[in-house]
Design an enzyme around this catalytic site. Structure first.
Site, PDB file in Angstrom:
ATOM      1  N   ASP A  83       0.833  -1.212   0.000  1.00  0.00           N
ATOM      2  CA  ASP A  83       0.000   0.000   0.000  1.00  0.00           C
ATOM      3  C   ASP A  83       0.866   1.260   0.000  1.00  0.00           C
ATOM      4  O   ASP A  83       0.535   2.265   0.626  1.00  0.00           O
ATOM      5  CB  ASP A  83      -0.934   0.033   1.220  1.00  0.00           C
ATOM      6  CG  ASP A  83      -1.768  -1.224   1.372  1.00  0.00           C
ATOM      7  OD1 ASP A  83      -2.094  -1.831   0.334  1.00  0.00           O
ATOM      8  OD2 ASP A  83      -2.094  -1.603   2.498  1.00  0.00           O
ATOM      9  N   GLU A 133     -10.830   0.609  -4.088  1.00  0.00           N
ATOM     10  CA  GLU A 133     -10.213   1.152  -2.878  1.00  0.00           C
ATOM     11  C   GLU A 133      -8.901   1.830  -3.268  1.00  0.00           C
ATOM     12  O   GLU A 133      -8.622   2.053  -4.428  1.00  0.00           O
ATOM     13  CB  GLU A 133      -9.972   0.051  -1.845  1.00  0.00           C
ATOM     14  CG  GLU A 133      -9.038  -1.053  -2.304  1.00  0.00           C
ATOM     15  CD  GLU A 133      -8.858  -2.158  -1.265  1.00  0.00           C
ATOM     16  OE1 GLU A 133      -9.601  -2.183  -0.263  1.00  0.00           O
ATOM     17  OE2 GLU A 133      -7.981  -3.018  -1.474  1.00  0.00           O
TER      18      GLU A 133
END
Length: 501
Positions: free
Chosen positions: A18, A239
């Site tokens: 991420d 997302e």
């Protein structure tokens, strides 16, 4: 001689997915989640920051733990894991870390903020993002926050969307309300107060205190159930919100409904008017030069990252999956190019992303097998949250050793790219209850199916311990180096050396 840097660019025992890359001063900092090696859930460890000089992306150093979940007053069974964060420098010169938490069940809490006087110091809890009346911001799904400093105005981005195969048209909000209420712990009244689906990407401006939002969030990219008939159809928001401003354009980077790809959308405004731009990278190379999902060149899974410019070169930071789960993800990066018209072409996964060019055979250098960018048996899956039980080639670990395991008949292990020149000595470290042949191939293009030059064939014999197999080979030019196993049983590959002779 310049040190070479591989993908993944951090040590092989480090799992920082991420990744949000940011340049502060003369260093590039990576802020991300922190997975455990062989872990059983996402983001099990505290935030750990890494950085490198902008002019030497081989020189990564660990800045240590910058924030722990126990520092948040909401810490508990439902809020014990720190999910994908972002960091921005505020108008006061301090650094603000935005994050969401989760634990048992889905993410239902607020966006949290911590603050520090330096980019990679020890952050302290600051508060939760709130509305003007002091209530915690709970409009839509407050997940995966990203922040942009737009010349002294600050914008917060966030959101999430369920993804589902087989949906062929927009679903009415009345049909979505019960699902959203169940998923996100909201009342139907709260959901009805939202002018659009709860699921999608949102933007809202922040006040000078970096906590209070100014006005209502706006929807900038739809989730799957609202995407039909828009430019985002087939690549709707899932997302991983991230925002960059390049010149006069705003680039929203996100993970799409198919999860394995990082896409971008472009607008002239920070909070409206976004149109789909394209795919920047897929962690299965799906879509690259027309590659279809069944022919993915690695096991694909969720993806998250962003773009950043270091010393004049733009890069896309993303992550890959190891250990036959989605819970041990490693950061990778590739150079990208922004065309004069603002478009970004999809790039492929490589083993040499931050190296500034192909890898080189060098005396005394051992290349870990775990830096392979292609790893396929011809039928690699896309993985959800359930671990894979069946035998499958994958990167894993055993005590302090990292290697590629469960290499079966027909498995291809690829390393892109090497600059080969003349005669070389290849040494491979292998083990396994297997018997067969390991072929060494040089492939000039990105597609191993197109074939290549057979450089050597090495015998594989049963062994419980690591054994070394050697061969001399010769090749010229920049090419992908592939190992292809044919035989009975399964082998492990730990590393290889490639030295000029």
């Amino acid at each position: 001689m310049k040190k070479q840097v591989f993908n993944p660019y951090l040590p092989l025992n480090t799992y920082i997915p991420d990744g949000e890359p940011h340049v502060f001063g003369d260093r590039l900092y990576i802020y991300g989640s922190h997975d455990a090696e062989g872990g059983g859930a996402f983001c099990m460890l505290p935030y750990e920051c890494w950085s490198a000089p902008v002019d030497d992306l081989s020189g990564w150093r660990c800045e240590g733990t910058i924030y722990r979940p126990e520092q948040d007053p909401n810490y508990g069974p439902a809020n014990r894991y720190l999910y994908a964060p972002d960091v921005v420098q505020g108008a006061d010169g301090r650094y603000y870390l935005y994050y969401a938490m989760s634990g048992e069940g889905c993410f239902t809490g607020p966006i949290h903020v911590a603050v520090c006087d330096s980019p990679a110091g020890r952050y302290e809890y600051y508060g939760a993002v709130r509305t003007a009346d002091g209530q915690e911001l709970n409009r839509c799904v407050t997940f995966d926050p990203a922040v942009l400093n737009d010349g002294g105005r600050f914008w917060l981005y966030y959101g999430w969307s369920l993804e589902k195969e087989g949906v062929s048209g927009n679903l009415p909000q009345e049909q979505l309300i019960p699902v959203e209420a169940m998923l996100f712990g909201k009342t139907e009244a709260e959901i009805r107060a939202c002018p659009h689906s709860y699921m999608g990407a949102n933007a809202v401006e922040l006040a000078a205190d970096m906590l209070t939002v100014l006005g209502e969030p706006s929807r900038i990219v739809p989730g799957q159930f609202e995407s039909f008939g828009t430019s985002f159809e087939g690549h709707a928001f899932f997302e991983a919100s991230s925002m960059r401003k390049i010149g006069d354009r705003y680039y929203f980077i996100y993970s799409s409904q198919v999860q394995h790809e990082l896409c971008y959308a472009v607008s002239e405004y920070p909070d409206r008017g976004f149109a789909y731009g394209g795919v920047i990278i897929s962690n299965g190379d799906i879509g690259y030069r027309g590659r279809q999902a069944p022919a993915r060149l690695a096991r694909s899974g969720n993806n998250h990252g962003s773009i950043e410019n270091a010393a004049g070169q733009w890069y896309i930071f993303y992550h890959r999956h190891t250990h036959k789960t989605t819970y041990s993800r490693q950061g990778c990066a590739e150079p990208i190019f922004i065309a004069p018209d603002g478009s970004i072409a999809q790039v492929e996964m490589t083993s040499c992303g931050l190296n500034g060019g192909p890898l080189e055979p060098r005396a005394g250098v051992v290349y870990p097998a775990a830096i392979c960018c292609n790893l396929t048996n011809g039928a690699m899956p896309h993985q959800g949250t359930a671990p894979i039980a069946e035998a499958l080639p994958h990167v894993t670990c055993q005590r302090e050793e990292r290697f590629v395991a469960e290499i079966g008949d027909g498995t291809l292990i690829g390393f892109k790219y090497f600059a080969l020149s003349g005669r070389m000595k290849l040494t491979l470290w292998l083990r396994g209850a297997a018997a067969g042949t390991l072929e060494v191939l040089a492939v000039s293009g990105p597609a191993p199916e197109a074939g290549g030059d057979l450089l050597a064939s090495l015998p594989v014999t049963p062994s419980n311990a690591w054994t070394q197999e050697e061969a001399e080979l010769g090749a010229e030019g920049i090419c992908a180096l592939y190992f292809r196993y044919t035989g009975r049983g399964r082998i492990d590959l730990k590393q290889f050396a490639l030295e000029p002779v």
